[in-house]
Design an enzyme around this catalytic site. Structure first.
Site, PDB file in Angstrom:
ATOM      1  N   LYS A   3      24.761  61.876  53.347  1.00 23.78           N
ATOM      2  CA  LYS A   3      24.482  61.005  54.505  1.00 23.78           C
ATOM      3  C   LYS A   3      23.288  60.087  54.219  1.00 23.78           C
ATOM      4  O   LYS A   3      23.248  58.948  54.676  1.00 23.78           O
ATOM      5  CB  LYS A   3      24.240  61.822  55.775  1.00 23.78           C
ATOM      6  CG  LYS A   3      25.484  62.498  56.351  1.00 23.78           C
ATOM      7  CD  LYS A   3      26.598  61.533  56.720  1.00 23.78           C
ATOM      8  CE  LYS A   3      27.683  62.215  57.541  1.00 23.78           C
ATOM      9  NZ  LYS A   3      28.883  61.352  57.716  1.00 23.78           N
ATOM     10  N   TYR A  52      23.403  72.270  56.209  1.00 25.19           N
ATOM     11  CA  TYR A  52      24.043  70.943  56.093  1.00 25.19           C
ATOM     12  C   TYR A  52      24.011  70.510  54.615  1.00 25.19           C
ATOM     13  O   TYR A  52      24.876  69.799  54.148  1.00 25.19           O
ATOM     14  CB  TYR A  52      23.364  69.928  57.015  1.00 25.19           C
ATOM     15  CG  TYR A  52      24.224  68.711  57.285  1.00 25.19           C
ATOM     16  CD1 TYR A  52      25.476  68.835  57.877  1.00 25.19           C
ATOM     17  CD2 TYR A  52      23.787  67.425  56.933  1.00 25.19           C
ATOM     18  CE1 TYR A  52      26.267  67.718  58.124  1.00 25.19           C
ATOM     19  CE2 TYR A  52      24.564  66.308  57.180  1.00 25.19           C
ATOM     20  CZ  TYR A  52      25.806  66.463  57.780  1.00 25.19           C
ATOM     21  OH  TYR A  52      26.596  65.351  58.017  1.00 25.19           O
TER      22      TYR A  52
HETATM   23  P1  NAD Z   1      36.805  65.056  62.185  1.00 24.68           P
HETATM   24  O1  NAD Z   1      37.187  66.242  61.377  1.00 24.68           O
HETATM   25  O2  NAD Z   1      37.569  64.796  63.405  1.00 24.68           O
HETATM   26  O3  NAD Z   1      36.768  63.746  61.277  1.00 24.68           O
HETATM   27  C1  NAD Z   1      36.523  63.775  59.882  1.00 24.68           C
HETATM   28  C2  NAD Z   1      37.578  62.915  59.255  1.00 24.68           C
HETATM   29  O4  NAD Z   1      37.362  62.749  57.853  1.00 24.68           O
HETATM   30  C3  NAD Z   1      38.987  63.507  59.417  1.00 24.68           C
HETATM   31  O5  NAD Z   1      39.815  62.603  60.088  1.00 24.68           O
HETATM   32  C4  NAD Z   1      39.450  63.706  57.984  1.00 24.68           C
HETATM   33  O6  NAD Z   1      40.836  63.498  57.820  1.00 24.68           O
HETATM   34  C5  NAD Z   1      38.632  62.627  57.286  1.00 24.68           C
HETATM   35  N1  NAD Z   1      38.603  62.789  55.840  1.00 24.68           N
HETATM   36  C6  NAD Z   1      38.047  63.787  55.084  1.00 24.68           C
HETATM   37  N2  NAD Z   1      38.291  63.588  53.782  1.00 24.68           N
HETATM   38  C7  NAD Z   1      39.020  62.437  53.682  1.00 24.68           C
HETATM   39  C8  NAD Z   1      39.595  61.710  52.598  1.00 24.68           C
HETATM   40  N3  NAD Z   1      39.478  62.113  51.327  1.00 24.68           N
HETATM   41  N4  NAD Z   1      40.277  60.559  52.880  1.00 24.68           N
HETATM   42  C9  NAD Z   1      40.411  60.133  54.154  1.00 24.68           C
HETATM   43  N5  NAD Z   1      39.891  60.780  55.223  1.00 24.68           N
HETATM   44  C10 NAD Z   1      39.210  61.919  54.980  1.00 24.68           C
HETATM   45  O7  NAD Z   1      35.246  65.293  62.538  1.00 24.68           O
HETATM   46  P2  NAD Z   1      34.157  64.316  63.198  1.00 24.68           P
HETATM   47  O8  NAD Z   1      33.076  65.228  63.644  1.00 24.68           O
HETATM   48  O9  NAD Z   1      34.797  63.402  64.151  1.00 24.68           O
HETATM   49  O10 NAD Z   1      33.603  63.523  61.931  1.00 24.68           O
HETATM   50  C11 NAD Z   1      33.627  62.123  61.840  1.00 24.68           C
HETATM   51  C12 NAD Z   1      32.317  61.587  61.278  1.00 24.68           C
HETATM   52  O11 NAD Z   1      31.276  61.851  62.199  1.00 24.68           O
HETATM   53  C13 NAD Z   1      31.904  62.188  59.948  1.00 24.68           C
HETATM   54  O12 NAD Z   1      31.347  61.175  59.130  1.00 24.68           O
HETATM   55  C14 NAD Z   1      30.832  63.168  60.360  1.00 24.68           C
HETATM   56  O13 NAD Z   1      29.929  63.413  59.326  1.00 24.68           O
HETATM   57  C15 NAD Z   1      30.189  62.389  61.485  1.00 24.68           C
HETATM   58  N6  NAD Z   1      29.348  63.148  62.398  1.00 24.68           N
HETATM   59  C16 NAD Z   1      29.852  64.250  63.041  1.00 24.68           C
HETATM   60  C17 NAD Z   1      29.029  64.958  63.915  1.00 24.68           C
HETATM   61  C18 NAD Z   1      29.517  66.190  64.611  1.00 24.68           C
HETATM   62  O14 NAD Z   1      28.698  66.987  65.075  1.00 24.68           O
HETATM   63  N7  NAD Z   1      30.825  66.388  64.767  1.00 24.68           N
HETATM   64  C19 NAD Z   1      27.705  64.532  64.141  1.00 24.68           C
HETATM   65  C20 NAD Z   1      27.249  63.384  63.474  1.00 24.68           C
HETATM   66  C21 NAD Z   1      28.081  62.711  62.609  1.00 24.68           C
HETATM   67  O1  0WE Z   2      29.014  65.812  59.184  1.00 24.86           O
HETATM   68  C1  0WE Z   2      29.250  66.863  59.743  1.00 24.86           C
HETATM   69  C2  0WE Z   2      30.264  67.829  59.178  1.00 24.86           C
HETATM   70  C3  0WE Z   2      31.018  67.277  58.024  1.00 24.86           C
HETATM   71  C4  0WE Z   2      31.806  68.298  57.247  1.00 24.86           C
HETATM   72  C5  0WE Z   2      32.378  69.435  57.806  1.00 24.86           C
HETATM   73  C6  0WE Z   2      33.118  70.296  57.009  1.00 24.86           C
HETATM   74  C7  0WE Z   2      33.705  71.579  57.546  1.00 24.86           C
HETATM   75  C8  0WE Z   2      34.916  72.034  56.731  1.00 24.86           C
HETATM   76  C9  0WE Z   2      31.982  68.065  55.900  1.00 24.86           C
HETATM   77  N1  0WE Z   2      32.694  68.896  55.108  1.00 24.86           N
HETATM   78  C10 0WE Z   2      33.278  69.994  55.643  1.00 24.86           C
HETATM   79  N2  0WE Z   2      33.974  70.808  54.807  1.00 24.86           N
HETATM   80  C11 0WE Z   2      34.747  71.835  55.257  1.00 24.86           C
HETATM   81  O2  0WE Z   2      35.354  72.562  54.459  1.00 24.86           O
HETATM   82  N3  0WE Z   2      28.542  67.175  60.886  1.00 24.86           N
HETATM   83  C12 0WE Z   2      27.448  66.324  61.275  1.00 24.86           C
HETATM   84  C13 0WE Z   2      28.772  68.385  61.691  1.00 24.86           C
HETATM   85  C14 0WE Z   2      27.894  69.467  61.169  1.00 24.86           C
HETATM   86  O3  0WE Z   2      28.241  70.163  60.075  1.00 24.86           O
HETATM   87  C15 0WE Z   2      27.198  71.052  59.808  1.00 24.86           C
HETATM   88  C16 0WE Z   2      26.203  70.889  60.768  1.00 24.86           C
HETATM   89  C17 0WE Z   2      26.642  69.856  61.634  1.00 24.86           C
HETATM   90  C18 0WE Z   2      25.905  69.303  62.806  1.00 24.86           C
HETATM   91  C19 0WE Z   2      27.081  71.986  58.791  1.00 24.86           C
HETATM   92  C20 0WE Z   2      25.951  72.785  58.742  1.00 24.86           C
HETATM   93  C21 0WE Z   2      24.961  72.611  59.669  1.00 24.86           C
HETATM   94  C22 0WE Z   2      25.068  71.675  60.690  1.00 24.86           C
END
Ligand code: NAD
Ligand code: 0WE
Length: 256
Positions: free
Chosen positions: A163, A156
């Site tokens: 974060k 991560y």
């Molecule tokens: P997602 O890919 O659906 O959403 C990520 C969003 O970020 C996308 O809509 C993308 O367009 C947007 N984004 C990235 N760069 C941008 C920019 N420069 N301008 C505007 N938008 C931008 O994935 P998600 O998992 O729904 O992620 C949403 C949030 O939830 C993130 O903050 C992520 O860190 C957090 N999160 C995700 C998880 C997980 O396991 N999926 C767990 C905890 C927290």
């Molecule tokens: O916040 C996230 C992921 C956010 C994210 C994901 C990507 C994938 C594609 C940010 N940047 C990028 N850049 C890319 O090019 N999560 C909480 C999901 C997540 O991501 C991980 C996790 C978990 C959980 C990455 C490594 C280990 C665990």
């Protein structure tokens, strides 16, 4: 009638139907919130148009790259014109260059650090500054975070540091905006299979690890994040600000 009925909200971070932002948007919509959406760029326009369109043909939809001050200014000017005020904002945006999530944290480049913090942490400050003048009757700002901010989750990496900055920013924003009755909180979600999670090596194993070790012996569902988003937006959370709420089936309490 829901106490959220008639409220006005804006959602940043819908990419597709699996996005956490979409789960929370749907929950807000069901509670009677009128929503505006933004999308990152042309690449995602069609997707988000189709999803937002299910809430009615006149749903406000605007492009916004959160690293661009002029995009943010245009979005809130338009929300001011069309809505006149605002009650709710969801920040569900994160990005770090892929190579920074693959190798060792010690190799994080200056540029990857900058980009991750600009997109994933600074943007909350800029968006809160844009939204606050429209939240004339108080408001609720919610940002999505992850446990990798406080403990090492292998790979991560710089996202964990970003974060941590996001969560600290939530506390400082809560202090600044509290006198205006604007609350600022984070939802710390357990892993969810979204676009941002897919392609991450070992993600399926991570889901299995949570299932095995979280007290509830399962993973969080998108609808449950929606329900928490609705709670934090509601008067039930009127005295909650500056907090990180873990919506992770209890995983965060475990020591082993
Ligand atoms: P997602 O890919 O659906 O959403 C990520 C969003 O970020 C996308 O809509 C993308 O367009 C947007 N984004 C990235 N760069 C941008 C920019 N420069 N301008 C505007 N938008 C931008 O994935 P998600 O998992 O729904 O992620 C949403 C949030 O939830 C993130 O903050 C992520 O860190 C957090 N999160 C995700 C998880 C997980 O396991 N999926 C767990 C905890 C927290
Ligand atoms: O916040 C996230 C992921 C956010 C994210 C994901 C990507 C994938 C594609 C940010 N940047 C990028 N850049 C890319 O090019 N999560 C909480 C999901 C997540 O991501 C991980 C996790 C978990 C959980 C990455 C490594 C280990 C665990």
């Amino acid at each position: 009638m829901s106490q959220l009925a008639g409220k006005l909200g804006i959602v940043f971070g819908v990419a597709n139907k699996r996005s956490i932002a979409w789960a929370i948007a749907q929950a807000w919509h069901k509670a009677g919130v009128k929503l505006a959406f933004t999308y990152q760029g042309e690449r995602l326009k069609e997707n988000v148009e189709e999803l937002a369109g299910t809430f009615g043909p006149d749903t406000l939809l605007m492009p916004c790259d959160v690293t661009k001050d002029e995009d943010i200014a245009r979005v809130f000017a338009e929300v001011g014109q069309k809505f006149g005020e605002l009650h709710l904002m969801l920040h569900s945006v994160a990005f770090a260059p892929k190579e920074a999530l693959e190798g060792e944290f010690v190799n994080t480049s200056r540029e990857a650090f900058r980009v991750a913090h600009d997109v994933s942490a600074y943007s909350l400050i800029a968006l809160a500054r844009g939204a606050a003048p429209l939240m004339t009757d108080g408001g609720s700002i919610i940002a999505m975070t992850y446990y990798g901010s406080e403990k090492v989750v292998p790979h991560y990496n710089v996202m964990g540091v970003a974060k941590a900055a996001l969560e600290a920013s939530t506390r400082y924003l809560a202090y600044d905006l509290g006198p205006k009755k604007i609350r600022v909180n984070c939802i710390s979600a357990g892993p969810v299979n979204t676009l941002a999670a897919r392609g991450i090596a070992g993600f399926t194993d991570m889901l299995k690890h949570y299932e095995a070790h979280a007290p509830l012996k399962r993973n969080v569902l998108p609808d449950e994040l929606g329900a928490t988003g609705t709670f934090l937006a509601s008067d039930g959370a009127a005295a909650i600000t500056g907090q990180v709420l873990y919506v992770d089936c209890g995983y965060q309490i475990m020591g082993m």
